[in-house]
Motif scaffolding. Sequence first.
Motif, PDB file in Angstrom:
ATOM      1  N   MET A 230      -1.671   0.117 -13.407  1.00 30.62           N
ATOM      2  CA  MET A 230      -2.106  -0.308 -14.726  1.00 30.62           C
ATOM      3  C   MET A 230      -3.211  -1.366 -14.681  1.00 30.62           C
ATOM      4  SD  MET A 230      -0.710   1.744 -16.637  1.00 30.62           S
ATOM      5  CE  MET A 230      -1.126   1.153 -18.267  1.00 30.62           C
ATOM      6  N   GLU A 231      -3.539  -1.815 -13.464  1.00 27.72           N
ATOM      7  CA  GLU A 231      -4.602  -2.825 -13.343  1.00 27.72           C
ATOM      8  C   GLU A 231      -5.963  -2.185 -13.123  1.00 27.72           C
ATOM      9  OE1 GLU A 231      -3.386  -5.053  -9.958  1.00 27.72           O
ATOM     10  OE2 GLU A 231      -1.569  -5.777 -10.944  1.00 27.72           O
ATOM     11  N   ASN A 232      -5.975  -1.088 -12.362  1.00 26.12           N
ATOM     12  CA  ASN A 232      -7.245  -0.497 -11.958  1.00 26.12           C
ATOM     13  C   ASN A 232      -7.775   0.449 -13.031  1.00 26.12           C
ATOM     14  OD1 ASN A 232      -9.115   1.384 -10.635  1.00 26.12           O
ATOM     15  ND2 ASN A 232      -8.600   0.189  -8.820  1.00 26.12           N
ATOM     16  N   PRO A 233      -9.060   0.297 -13.423  1.00 26.37           N
ATOM     17  CA  PRO A 233      -9.589   1.155 -14.498  1.00 26.37           C
ATOM     18  C   PRO A 233      -9.548   2.648 -14.154  1.00 26.37           C
ATOM     19  CG  PRO A 233     -11.302  -0.318 -13.597  1.00 26.37           C
ATOM     20  CD  PRO A 233     -10.015  -0.714 -12.968  1.00 26.37           C
ATOM     21  N   LEU A 234      -9.622   3.006 -12.856  1.00 25.15           N
ATOM     22  CA  LEU A 234      -9.593   4.430 -12.482  1.00 25.15           C
ATOM     23  C   LEU A 234      -8.278   5.073 -12.924  1.00 25.15           C
ATOM     24  CD1 LEU A 234     -11.000   4.446  -8.835  1.00 25.15           C
ATOM     25  CD2 LEU A 234     -12.097   5.417 -10.844  1.00 25.15           C
ATOM     26  N   SER A 235      -7.163   4.413 -12.605  1.00 24.44           N
ATOM     27  CA  SER A 235      -5.863   5.006 -12.939  1.00 24.44           C
ATOM     28  C   SER A 235      -5.453   4.699 -14.382  1.00 24.44           C
ATOM     29  CB  SER A 235      -4.784   4.525 -11.969  1.00 24.44           C
ATOM     30  OG  SER A 235      -4.866   3.126 -11.812  1.00 24.44           O
ATOM     31  N   PRO A 292       2.985   7.722 -10.321  1.00 24.10           N
ATOM     32  CA  PRO A 292       3.069   6.715 -11.384  1.00 24.10           C
ATOM     33  C   PRO A 292       1.883   6.748 -12.357  1.00 24.10           C
ATOM     34  CG  PRO A 292       2.406   5.683  -9.307  1.00 24.10           C
ATOM     35  CD  PRO A 292       2.610   7.144  -9.014  1.00 24.10           C
ATOM     36  N   ILE A 293       0.885   7.597 -12.085  1.00 26.05           N
ATOM     37  CA  ILE A 293      -0.310   7.580 -12.941  1.00 26.05           C
ATOM     38  C   ILE A 293      -0.044   8.258 -14.286  1.00 26.05           C
ATOM     39  CG2 ILE A 293      -2.731   8.318 -13.145  1.00 26.05           C
ATOM     40  CD1 ILE A 293      -2.891   7.998 -10.071  1.00 26.05           C
ATOM     41  N   ALA A 294       0.586   9.439 -14.254  1.00 28.61           N
ATOM     42  CA  ALA A 294       0.932  10.159 -15.491  1.00 28.61           C
ATOM     43  C   ALA A 294      -0.297  10.480 -16.340  1.00 28.61           C
ATOM     44  CB  ALA A 294       1.961   9.366 -16.299  1.00 28.61           C
ATOM     45  N   CYS A 295      -1.152  11.346 -15.825  1.00 32.38           N
ATOM     46  CA  CYS A 295      -2.390  11.681 -16.551  1.00 32.38           C
ATOM     47  C   CYS A 295      -2.247  12.925 -17.433  1.00 32.38           C
ATOM     48  CB  CYS A 295      -3.531  11.890 -15.564  1.00 32.38           C
ATOM     49  SG  CYS A 295      -3.459  13.453 -14.685  1.00 32.38           S
ATOM     50  N   TYR A 513      -6.280  14.473  -6.032  1.00 34.29           N
ATOM     51  CA  TYR A 513      -7.580  13.780  -5.992  1.00 34.29           C
ATOM     52  C   TYR A 513      -7.583  12.522  -6.851  1.00 34.29           C
ATOM     53  CZ  TYR A 513      -8.247  18.755  -5.290  1.00 34.29           C
ATOM     54  OH  TYR A 513      -8.091  20.040  -4.880  1.00 34.29           O
ATOM     55  N   PHE A 514      -6.807  12.576  -7.953  1.00 37.73           N
ATOM     56  CA  PHE A 514      -6.825  11.439  -8.861  1.00 37.73           C
ATOM     57  C   PHE A 514      -6.033  10.247  -8.317  1.00 37.73           C
ATOM     58  CE2 PHE A 514      -7.356  14.763 -12.352  1.00 37.73           C
ATOM     59  CZ  PHE A 514      -8.724  14.575 -12.391  1.00 37.73           C
ATOM     60  N   GLY A 515      -5.327  10.460  -7.234  1.00 38.54           N
ATOM     61  CA  GLY A 515      -4.473   9.397  -6.729  1.00 38.54           C
ATOM     62  C   GLY A 515      -5.079   8.596  -5.584  1.00 38.54           C
ATOM     63  N   TRP A 516      -6.101   9.143  -4.914  1.00 36.09           N
ATOM     64  CA  TRP A 516      -6.581   8.524  -3.676  1.00 36.09           C
ATOM     65  C   TRP A 516      -8.099   8.437  -3.647  1.00 36.09           C
ATOM     66  CZ3 TRP A 516      -2.951   6.419  -0.521  1.00 36.09           C
ATOM     67  CH2 TRP A 516      -1.618   6.757  -0.811  1.00 36.09           C
ATOM     68  N   VAL A 517      -8.635   7.579  -2.788  1.00 34.73           N
ATOM     69  CA  VAL A 517     -10.085   7.392  -2.753  1.00 34.73           C
ATOM     70  C   VAL A 517     -10.798   8.708  -2.466  1.00 34.73           C
ATOM     71  CG1 VAL A 517     -10.342   4.977  -2.111  1.00 34.73           C
ATOM     72  CG2 VAL A 517      -9.877   6.678  -0.326  1.00 34.73           C
ATOM     73  N   PRO A 518     -11.980   8.921  -3.047  1.00 38.61           N
ATOM     74  CA  PRO A 518     -12.778   8.005  -3.862  1.00 38.61           C
ATOM     75  C   PRO A 518     -12.475   8.069  -5.353  1.00 38.61           C
ATOM     76  CG  PRO A 518     -14.021   9.988  -3.477  1.00 38.61           C
ATOM     77  CD  PRO A 518     -12.710  10.154  -2.744  1.00 38.61           C
TER      78      PRO A 518
END
Length: 635
Positions: A230-235, A292-295, A513-518
């Motif tokens: 919940m801190e990082n704008p990507l997730s 934990p992202i739940a997109c 892909y949405f969970g790990w870099v980049p």
Amino acid sequence: MSYGYNGNILHVNLSTKETLVEHPEEGFYRKYCGGRALALYYMLKEMKPNTNAFSPENLLIFATSVIVGTRAPAINRYTVCAKSPLTGAQGESEAGGFWGPELKMAGFDAIIIRGCSEKPVYLWIKDGQVEIKDASKLWGKDTGEAQSLIRQELDDSRIRVALIGKGGENLVRFANIVNELSHFNGRNGLGAVMGSKKLKAIAVRGNNKINVVDPEKIKEVTRAYAKRVMENPLSKGLRDNGTIGFISGGNQEGWLPTRNWTQAGFEKDEHYNIKTFNKKYLKKVESCYACPIACKRVVEVDDGKIRVDRMYGGPEYETAVTFGSLCGVDDLTYICKASELCARYTLDSISTGVTIAFAMHCFEKGIISQEDTDGLELKFGNKEEMLTLLEKIANREGFGNLLAEGSQRAAQKIGKDAEKLLRVGKKQEIPMHDVRVKTGLGLQYALADYGADHMKAAHDPFFANKDSWGTKEMGGIGIYEPVSPTDIGEKKVILFKKLDIYWSLFDILGICYFGWVPRGIGSLEELLDIINSITGWRTSWYELMQVAERSINMARIFNLREGFTDKNDTMPEVFYENLKGGKLDNTGAIDKEDFEKAIKTRYGLMGWDEKSIPTKGKLIDLGLDWLIEEVERIE
Ligand code: SF4
């Protein structure tokens, strides 16, 4: 004892109803790991070249990986492979959800299906036991009803089901497979292969825990990861707005595909306002297994005329654009309905929307008329006609029967310059990302063995400058120099060679892909820690990238056997023209000569010759010497 994997690969022959469990050695798992690499191994060993995609000899393979099924975050995907009925090439698609982890917990790493049943059947797999069950009563049912009936029959509401609807049953060449009614193995018609085998569903339930070497380390990484979500704008952005939240930004930047790519930018931007969407349509957010992202979006509509059932989830970016601006439609209710129908019938939403947009473009140009379309006035923006045509495609009815063959086959039948309006790569309808603003993705559209796909590599903006997330975080695999998103020189080719291999590794290992870099918040170091904590292999990025490179070479050889050549590594002509309308009006055309040069450079970097044939040295280097004779036959 094995860690991370079960050591069991299930073989099912639907013609003879025989099943068999194979137990490969650890060396096999280390060399192929799962997903596309494992599947291509069997496709190359056991399928003859030029096998008909709808014949019993086509192998339909469901493969998880050596790391799927633990509680490590955003590692839950599985792959389906077969020869594609849409492209005629290697078919492949990954899906998230819950089915892959459940298969692992049911005791199997992969399922290899051959043959064809006379009557509809489904597979029931529970804790190492396998049954082939009658599905006559399920055939013809929408996915939602069929899934409920299977759970009722087996008396367990927690069973995970991967299945097809009537799109797959009717052999629509871009039919997909769905699990939990909203997680898709989309794109190249693998649902139609399932339909050709009269296989309605695979139901799985498992109570086994996956053995891991270092559970404490996995917990430690997972806890740290969850804190950052919940801190990082990507997730956070993905959780708050899903992928549909990106649309308006693309429109305002001036490249949103509109009216079959004749315009870049949709004049009805307010229609894609994410706040309105969230307020009016969104009912809740959902997640895949251990993420934990739940997109994932869940929408519901009941306006008296249109009813959208929430059990089918909701539209993602691609679906909302194909059935929106690409068809000139400015009504989100109709987009949500199109998304629901694609899930009910298992139609790939990109191919369905692009094929309908192509038909609308043909209609607007006078190439087809109401006489050809069963009376439908197929003008851009005609939302009722769009839904009617979608139903016709699923049922293979009238004009829909022609479009169910995919836009390229339809264009060949229609004639009269219809082919000029095609937006395909290897006969597969292209996704909703304009490569004139991200050329590396254009290379991937052209080079993807399973047809143009936006999930074939990370996108260029993640490497645009020295502060971009990809440039900052990916030094561990040799990526640290920024490259402009519109550059098409050697630096871009080198970047996308690395990204192609890295992304293929995600597909092999079942990583989202949405969970790990980049693209996500998990770092390279954490990912390697997770892989080693599960398997105990003390592996390295070098070894893992070789697994992925192996898969890319196997896919290339599979396609070469099917008659594909370097001439098929192309992208639609529209990308060699300037963008029209919007903020970037009259700019952006990619230089064709530069692009073709970049493709040849890429062949060289891969250790392939000018015609994209892997060299003997490259095959030996990757431990693929068993394919040398195959390649010599092709040459
Ligand atoms: S980020 Fe989204 S798609 Fe990926 S695993 Fe999580 S919920 Fe699923």
